[in-house]
Structure formats: C-alpha cells, structure tokens
Design a protein around this motif. Structure first.
Motif, PDB file in Angstrom:
ATOM      1  N   LEU A   5       0.818  -1.206   0.000  1.00 43.47           N
ATOM      2  CA  LEU A   5       0.000   0.000   0.000  1.00 43.47           C
ATOM      3  C   LEU A   5       0.851   1.253   0.000  1.00 43.47           C
ATOM      4  N   ALA A   6       1.956   1.212   0.750  1.00 47.14           N
ATOM      5  CA  ALA A   6       2.854   2.367   0.750  1.00 47.14           C
ATOM      6  C   ALA A   6       3.394   2.594  -0.649  1.00 47.14           C
ATOM      7  N   MET A   7       3.741   1.488  -1.332  1.00 46.44           N
ATOM      8  CA  MET A   7       4.247   1.617  -2.692  1.00 46.44           C
ATOM      9  C   MET A   7       3.173   2.152  -3.622  1.00 46.44           C
ATOM     10  N   ALA A   8       1.915   1.706  -3.422  1.00 51.93           N
ATOM     11  CA  ALA A   8       0.821   2.190  -4.268  1.00 51.93           C
ATOM     12  C   ALA A   8       0.659   3.683  -4.152  1.00 51.93           C
ATOM     13  N   HIS A 264     -12.465  14.634   0.302  1.00 58.19           N
ATOM     14  CA  HIS A 264     -12.455  13.315  -0.311  1.00 58.19           C
ATOM     15  C   HIS A 264     -13.688  12.484   0.034  1.00 58.19           C
ATOM     16  N   ALA A 265     -14.531  12.976   0.934  1.00 57.42           N
ATOM     17  CA  ALA A 265     -15.757  12.254   1.268  1.00 57.42           C
ATOM     18  C   ALA A 265     -16.633  12.117   0.033  1.00 57.42           C
ATOM     19  N   GLU A 266     -17.150  10.908  -0.207  1.00 53.03           N
ATOM     20  CA  GLU A 266     -17.995  10.665  -1.371  1.00 53.03           C
ATOM     21  C   GLU A 266     -19.357  10.167  -0.900  1.00 53.03           C
ATOM     22  N   THR A 267     -20.348  11.019  -1.009  1.00 53.01           N
ATOM     23  CA  THR A 267     -21.702  10.655  -0.613  1.00 53.01           C
ATOM     24  C   THR A 267     -22.674  11.080  -1.700  1.00 53.01           C
ATOM     25  N   MET A 268     -23.778  10.376  -1.777  1.00 47.23           N
ATOM     26  CA  MET A 268     -24.870  10.729  -2.677  1.00 47.23           C
ATOM     27  C   MET A 268     -26.132  10.835  -1.829  1.00 47.23           C
ATOM     28  N   LEU A 269     -26.754  11.995  -1.857  1.00 42.85           N
ATOM     29  CA  LEU A 269     -27.975  12.233  -1.082  1.00 42.85           C
ATOM     30  C   LEU A 269     -29.167  12.211  -2.030  1.00 42.85           C
ATOM     31  N   ARG A 270     -30.015  11.233  -1.840  1.00 47.04           N
ATOM     32  CA  ARG A 270     -31.224  11.121  -2.661  1.00 47.04           C
ATOM     33  C   ARG A 270     -32.435  11.006  -1.737  1.00 47.04           C
ATOM     34  N   GLY A 271     -33.456  11.784  -2.039  1.00 48.04           N
ATOM     35  CA  GLY A 271     -34.675  11.717  -1.262  1.00 48.04           C
ATOM     36  C   GLY A 271     -34.674  12.547  -0.002  1.00 48.04           C
ATOM     37  N   THR A 394     -18.042  -0.100   2.490  1.00 46.01           N
ATOM     38  CA  THR A 394     -16.812  -0.185   3.275  1.00 46.01           C
ATOM     39  C   THR A 394     -15.680  -0.661   2.363  1.00 46.01           C
ATOM     40  N   THR A 395     -14.458  -0.716   2.917  1.00 46.71           N
ATOM     41  CA  THR A 395     -13.322  -0.960   2.039  1.00 46.71           C
ATOM     42  C   THR A 395     -12.410  -2.065   2.546  1.00 46.71           C
ATOM     43  N   ASN A 396     -11.681  -2.653   1.623  1.00 44.68           N
ATOM     44  CA  ASN A 396     -10.633  -3.617   1.942  1.00 44.68           C
ATOM     45  C   ASN A 396      -9.452  -3.380   1.004  1.00 44.68           C
ATOM     46  N   GLU A 397      -8.438  -4.254   1.082  1.00 44.32           N
ATOM     47  CA  GLU A 397      -7.235  -4.046   0.275  1.00 44.32           C
ATOM     48  C   GLU A 397      -7.529  -4.084  -1.226  1.00 44.32           C
ATOM     49  N   SER A 398      -8.437  -4.958  -1.618  1.00 40.50           N
ATOM     50  CA  SER A 398      -8.787  -5.062  -3.031  1.00 40.50           C
ATOM     51  C   SER A 398      -9.427  -3.773  -3.534  1.00 40.50           C
ATOM     52  N   HIS A 399     -10.339  -3.196  -2.740  1.00 39.94           N
ATOM     53  CA  HIS A 399     -10.968  -1.944  -3.143  1.00 39.94           C
ATOM     54  C   HIS A 399      -9.939  -0.826  -3.266  1.00 39.94           C
ATOM     55  N   VAL A 400      -9.036  -0.755  -2.304  1.00 37.77           N
ATOM     56  CA  VAL A 400      -8.006   0.275  -2.339  1.00 37.77           C
ATOM     57  C   VAL A 400      -7.162   0.138  -3.609  1.00 37.77           C
ATOM     58  N   ALA A 401      -6.752  -1.096  -3.901  1.00 36.13           N
ATOM     59  CA  ALA A 401      -5.912  -1.317  -5.080  1.00 36.13           C
ATOM     60  C   ALA A 401      -6.633  -0.892  -6.353  1.00 36.13           C
ATOM     61  N   SER A 434      -9.536   5.236  -0.011  1.00 29.19           N
ATOM     62  CA  SER A 434      -8.499   4.970  -1.016  1.00 29.19           C
ATOM     63  C   SER A 434      -7.783   6.254  -1.410  1.00 29.19           C
ATOM     64  N   GLU A 435      -8.560   7.325  -1.599  1.00 30.57           N
ATOM     65  CA  GLU A 435      -7.949   8.593  -1.995  1.00 30.57           C
ATOM     66  C   GLU A 435      -7.121   9.181  -0.849  1.00 30.57           C
ATOM     67  N   ARG A 436      -7.611   9.071   0.368  1.00 30.95           N
ATOM     68  CA  ARG A 436      -6.868   9.637   1.497  1.00 30.95           C
ATOM     69  C   ARG A 436      -5.594   8.841   1.763  1.00 30.95           C
ATOM     70  N   LEU A 437      -5.624   7.548   1.501  1.00 29.76           N
ATOM     71  CA  LEU A 437      -4.394   6.754   1.572  1.00 29.76           C
ATOM     72  C   LEU A 437      -3.423   7.188   0.480  1.00 29.76           C
ATOM     73  N   ARG A 438      -3.955   7.423  -0.696  1.00 30.47           N
ATOM     74  CA  ARG A 438      -3.103   7.772  -1.844  1.00 30.47           C
ATOM     75  C   ARG A 438      -2.398   9.099  -1.640  1.00 30.47           C
ATOM     76  N   THR A 439      -3.046  10.025  -0.947  1.00 30.21           N
ATOM     77  CA  THR A 439      -2.416  11.314  -0.701  1.00 30.21           C
ATOM     78  C   THR A 439      -1.404  11.260   0.434  1.00 30.21           C
ATOM     79  N   GLY A 440      -1.344  10.119   1.132  1.00 33.09           N
ATOM     80  CA  GLY A 440      -0.395   9.991   2.232  1.00 33.09           C
ATOM     81  C   GLY A 440      -0.872  10.591   3.533  1.00 33.09           C
ATOM     82  N   GLU A 441      -2.169  10.903   3.649  1.00 31.56           N
ATOM     83  CA  GLU A 441      -2.697  11.491   4.880  1.00 31.56           C
ATOM     84  C   GLU A 441      -2.512  10.538   6.062  1.00 31.56           C
ATOM     85  N   PHE A 442      -2.684   9.243   5.818  1.00 26.73           N
ATOM     86  CA  PHE A 442      -2.428   8.196   6.818  1.00 26.73           C
ATOM     87  C   PHE A 442      -2.157   6.915   6.050  1.00 26.73           C
ATOM     88  N   ASP A 443      -1.778   5.853   6.749  1.00 25.21           N
ATOM     89  CA  ASP A 443      -1.526   4.587   6.064  1.00 25.21           C
ATOM     90  C   ASP A 443      -2.567   3.546   6.481  1.00 25.21           C
TER      91      ASP A 443
END
Length: 635
Positions: A5-8, A264-271, A394-401, A434-443
């Motif tokens: 993940l660090a390499m990604a 980086h928050a991604e939400t969709m508000l419907r209704g 929610t997320t896992n390693e596959s989603h992040v990749a 995934s985006e917040r990991l990519r920017t290096g905000e945290f690991d």
C-alpha cells in the motif's frame, strides 16, 4: 500488505512526469506542456514542478491559455492542468464520451486523482456541466466562468453559425432543440446529490451569455436542491474579461474541495432522508437498523452513528437494531432481512453494508450483487414505503488497489447501480479512504485495515454523519409530513430477491438421517462462532439422506455453516434432474463459515417442490459430508 500500500501511494503521486506523456513538449508560463492526440482530439497536459500528493488536477474546457492566472497559481500548488479540445461539440454526448475516455486514461494510466476540479469559460460551461452530470462522483468541484448553461441562451440568437454547428453536434432540429431537456440548468440534481460545489464568476452586465438566462437560474435551482453554489458578479463587466485579476478566491475554492481531507468524502444524497427525521423529531420514536457483515456487527461506525443520532434527538426513544453478521454477503442479507430486521417492527432508517463481503467472501459477479441488493431495497420499501435507506460501501485491500488504479470495484459499481436506479442515498467510504491513503494522509495500518481501528471508524462515522448533517441543514417546515417513496415499477433484475425469507424448519420434510436440533459440536473440528453453536440447525452427515420442502417463488438456497467437514448436496426441483452444489468455501478449512449456497435462482414464478440429498462425494479439501443448515432461503 503495508509495504504494498505504501508503494501504491508512491506510484499514485509519481505519475505524470515528462517521460510518461507522449507528443511534443514546449514551455507554458515556465512549466512543461505536453501536446498529443488522444481519442482523436488534441490534448494538453501541463506539469507542475512537483506534483502534490494524490496528483490533483484541474480540467479546463475551451479557450486554453486565456486568462490563465488561476491555472498558473494551481500549477504552483502542485496541480496538473489538463485540456482536451472538444470544440464545436458544445457539450454534446459525443464530447462527453471523449472526456470519459480521457479521464479513464489519466486516472488509470497516469495515476491522476479520480475527482478533478473542472474549469469552463463561456461555451466551456456546456461540456463541464454535461460531463459532471454524467459523472457526478468523478468531480471534486466546478469553477464556471461566464458559463453557457443552456444552448438556447447561446449560441441560439447570438451566433447563427455556431447555432447550426450546435444543432449538428446534438443531432437535433431547431424544433427539437427548443424542447431539448438535456441542458445543464435542467439537470442539476445529480450534482447536488453528489455534493459537488459550484463557483461561478460572471460579468454582471454580460449580454453574450446573460446571467439571468444561465448562472442565475443555475444558482437558484441548485440552492433549492440543497447544493452549494457561490457566485461572484463583477460590476459593470460584460462577457470579458474572464476570471479575476487576483485569482485567490478561485484557487482557494479549488484547494478547499480537492486537497483538504474533508473534500475526499464521497456521498450521494437522494430523497433528502426527510421521513426518518420527521419521525424522530415529531413522533419521538425511531427504529434504525444496520444490516451487514462484521464491519457492521463490530463496535465501529454503527454505535458511533447511533450515539450521534441520539444526540441530535435527545428526547427520542430509539431502537437500534444490530443486524450485522460476520462474513455474510448481500445474498444472505436479502434472505435474512425479514427475520433480522423487518420482524422487529416498523423500520424508519435502514443501512445496508455488503461491499466488502460481496468482494472478499462471496466473490459475487455484478449481476448477483444487483439481484440481492435490489431485492433488499424493494423488500424493505414494500414493508414500509416511507423507509429511508442508505447503502454503505466499506473498504478492503482489493478496493483500495482498484480505486488507486482508477477502477471502480465491480461490486461497488453494482450496488451503486441499484442505488441510482432506486433513488437511494449512498456513502462510498471505499473511494474516500483509497484517496486519502493515496495522498499519504495516513496509512493502512493506522486506518486499521478491513475492520477499522478506532481511528478508521471515526472517519467512517464522520462521513456518515456528514451526509445527514447536509440532508438536515434546513429547519423542518411546519407542514412537513412523512411521504411514501416510489420505486421504478420495472426492476433492474426481474428475479431480484424482493420477497426473500427463511422457511420455518418445520415446513421441511426430513428423511432418515436428518435432525433438527442443536448439533453436538464437541467432537467437530474447526473454529465455531457462538451465534451458530447455540441454536438448532437442520443437519446431517449421512450420505444419501434426503429432505424436501415446498415454496412459492423463483429462487431458493441454503444458509449453511460450512466447516472443514462440509459436504455437497444434490438437489432437484419439481422432479427434475439432480444437480450438485458444493457447500465447502475457501474459508471452511479452519472455520464453520456462514454462507448462502443458491440451489435454484431462476425458476418460473409459482409453486415448487425441492429435494435435497447429501452427496457421497465432497470437496477435495473437505474431510466429510456434513450439511448444517441455518435457514432455508426462498424468494
């Protein structure tokens, strides 16, 4: 995994160097510009001296280089500046398709951020808005400068040649164009739902693209939809000059909505999530159910959100239903919704979380995820048409990749398809993290992995509560009343599990060798979960043992716990040929793993008789022929 993940993240921020882009190079205001064709259109990519973490970018439409002060300022902040020439297409579907291709290229081949800022001057407003409306979750924010938001305002009546070219680009006659419903100002709802902020800079006395026919209408409608829009009207200014002499307000807007952690928050508000709010506020009662896997079951986002909600309505009597069961996927969720959620009574707010388990546990193809998730939504709304529903990813390693390669995971895409079709709100934690990991905000280690640490669950809760805060910004009106929602009459999948339930075990006819009681687990190898060892199961280990049951519907499956000794079953429907289903799972080697194995899922609607018998064969990795049934699922 941590190292990967660090390499990604390093790869994500190192893309876009001079060696990576084709074509010729030249100097653009002291920065290297690449010029090259892509998808049949001329493209520019201007490189910053040093790319900012996450490779943010601003995508400019039309009149590249005109009034470039904001672009230059963003280059100095580490942004790439991107342009694809779709001149004379006026934001038509063909132009949107070209932009789709270029976005895919930049995100998947060069590691650019998934959500750029969009910049459009004058007629460029048509393409930035039309592309954003088609791709609302791929847009961070929109800076529109004297933008055309309705081609009936410009070029019609202003430029005869451009108007004819516009009609040609859209394939419309004049009469069709006047009735055309696809202009930006008529289609803002997807952007408001995705919380895309707008920033317009206009000349107050512009007669070429009048504010009254474009920006003023957009701003009024967007605010009515709950969207965020800021307008700077330059006094005594016509269509020119564009931009601002001091671009700081533009730059600050872009930075706030692209590189800040909250952006980086991604939400969709419907209704609007209004029905549950009315119940909580006015009737002082509420039932909130959380349906999902172990990430829902654990002491994570769920109790955090519950505590927040109770704080918002301190006088309300809440019943919070934890219907999370570790390892269960959306198919199992569709069958257990009735007993684990709806049987509790009226549900006002339902969360459904199966993105991770549809991926790493069930490995569902998209069609099955759609069948199950649409079934959950339709079943829930049949029980209470006024129920508010939010799908959680929610997320896992596959989603992040995948997200870090610019690819949306297939099960999340499937869940999103259901949400969009049925008008359901969404929280895409997977894309955000995934985006917040990519920017290096945290690991990944600090986040806590697939089952987040307190830090990670705090992030999940912050985004989820943010969705409701946005939905409930305005005061409830005095005449606000609970209103039923409507779903499309035609389902995405006509075989969706919208009537999923478990048959009572007493409705099955058990032949010799079968029992319905609490198994003796003492001599059975493999790890076991308490929720399954303390309840009666329909079970046997006897090859050839047969059972039958009847149901009315189109699908049936067995919700089993499949351990190291899990066997196979042979099943027949309505006297037909027997087929074999393997109960053993990849995780069965060390765990009595809960899963739903579908026996039949595309039967003609009607009454059916199913026979299940234990096969003498078993998986090569299994050491037995055990069948332990938690529930007989039918739809």
């Amino acid at each position: 995994m941590k190292a990967w993940l660090a390499m990604a993240m390093v790869v994500g921020t190192a893309m876009g160097t001079a060696a990576d882009f084709p074509g010729k190079t030249d100097d653009w205001h002291g920065f290297v510009r690449h010029t090259f064709p892509y998808d049949g259109r001329q493209c520019f990519v201007v490189l910053p001296k040093e790319a900012a973490p996450g490779t943010p970018w601003i995508w400019r439409a039309r009149f590249f280089g005109h009034e470039p002060q904001a672009d230059i300022a963003l280059l100095n902040q580490g942004f790439h500046v991107v342009y694809m020439d779709v001149a004379n297409l006026f934001g038509a579907p063909t132009a949107v398709q070209h932009w789709n291709a270029f976005h895919k290229y930049l995100t998947q081949e060069h590691g650019f951020a998934r959500r750029p800022a969009l910049e459009g001057m004058s007629r460029g407003g048509l393409i930035i808005f039309n592309w954003a409306i088609a791709n609302p979750q791929k847009v961070a924010c929109i800076y529109a400068d004297a933008p055309v938001c309705d081609f009936k305002s410009w070029p019609r009546g202003k430029s005869a040649g451009d108007w004819q070219n516009c009609l040609k680009a859209y394939g419309l006659t004049e009469e069709q164009a006047l009735a055309y419903p696809g202009n930006p100002l008529d289609n803002l709802a997807p952007l408001a739902a995705a919380n895309v902020p707008l920033f317009h800079v206009c000349g107050a006395v512009d007669t070429t693209v009048p504010m009254a026919e474009n920006t003023d209408i957009v701003a009024a409608r967007y605010r009515e939809l709950g969207g965020s829009v800021e307008v700077i009207a330059k006094p005594d200014c016509g269509h020119h000059p564009h931009s601002l002499k001091d671009p700081k307000p533009i730059v600050d807007f872009v930075l706030a909505h692209t590189v800040s952690p909250e952006s980086h928050a991604e939400t969709m508000l419907r209704g609007g999530l209004a029905n549950c709010r009315i119940r909580f506020a006015r009737e002082k009662e509420g039932r909130v159910a959380f349906l999902g896997g172990s990430i829902t079951e654990m002491e994570g986002y769920r109790p955090r959100f519950a505590a927040w909600l109770q704080g918002q309505f301190p006088e309300t009597n809440f019943d919070f239903v934890n219907a999370g069961i570790s390892s269960t996927c959306s198919v199992t969720g569709a069958f257990r919704l009735e007993q684990d959620v709806l049987a509790k009574g009226r549900v006002d707010l339902l969360f459904a979380e199966f993105a991770v388990n549809d991926n790493q546990d069930a490995h569902h193809p998209p069609a099955i995820s759609i069948r199950a998730m649409e079934g959950i939504v339709r079943h829930a709304r049949a029980a209470n048409p006024a129920m508010d529903i939010v799908l959680l990813y929610t997320t896992n390693e596959s989603h992040v990749a995948n997200y870090q390669k610019g690819i949306e995971p297939q099960e999340i895409a499937a869940h999103r398809q259901v949400a969009a079709y049925c008008g359901i709100s969404e929280v895409n934690w997977a894309a955000e993290i995934s985006e917040r990991l990519r920017t290096g905000e945290f690991d990944w280690a600090k986040f806590g992995g697939c089952h987040p640490a307190p830090f990670g669950n705090d992030l999940y809760a912050a985004t989820l509560t943010g969705l409701f805060t946005r939905a409930w910004t305005k005061e409830l009106s005095a005449d606000a009343a609970v209103q039923p929602y409507s779903l499309p009459e035609k389902p995405l999948d006509s075989l969706c599990y919208s009537r999923g339930r478990f048959l009572p075990a007493t409705e099955a006819t058990l032949g010799e060798g079968w029992r319905y009681d609490q198994p003796d687990w003492g001599g059975v190898s493999g790890s076991k979960r308490g929720r399954f060892t303390s309840i009666p199961l329909v079970h046997t280990t006897t090859p050839g043992a047969s059972m039958t049951y009847e149901f009315e519907g189109t699908a049936t499956g067995l919700y089993v716990v499949a351990g190291p000794d899990a066997g196979m079953v042979e099943t027949s429907v309505d006297g037909g040929e027997f087929v074999t289903r393997n109960l053993y799972h990849a995780y069965s080697a060390g765990l009595h793993y809960p899963r739903t194995v579908m026996l039949w899922d595309d039967l003609p609607a009607g009454k059916h008789r199913v026979t299940v018998r234990v096969s003498p064969e078993h998986d090569a990795k299994s050491n037995g022929t055990a069948v332990r049934i938690v529930g007989i699922g039918v739809n």
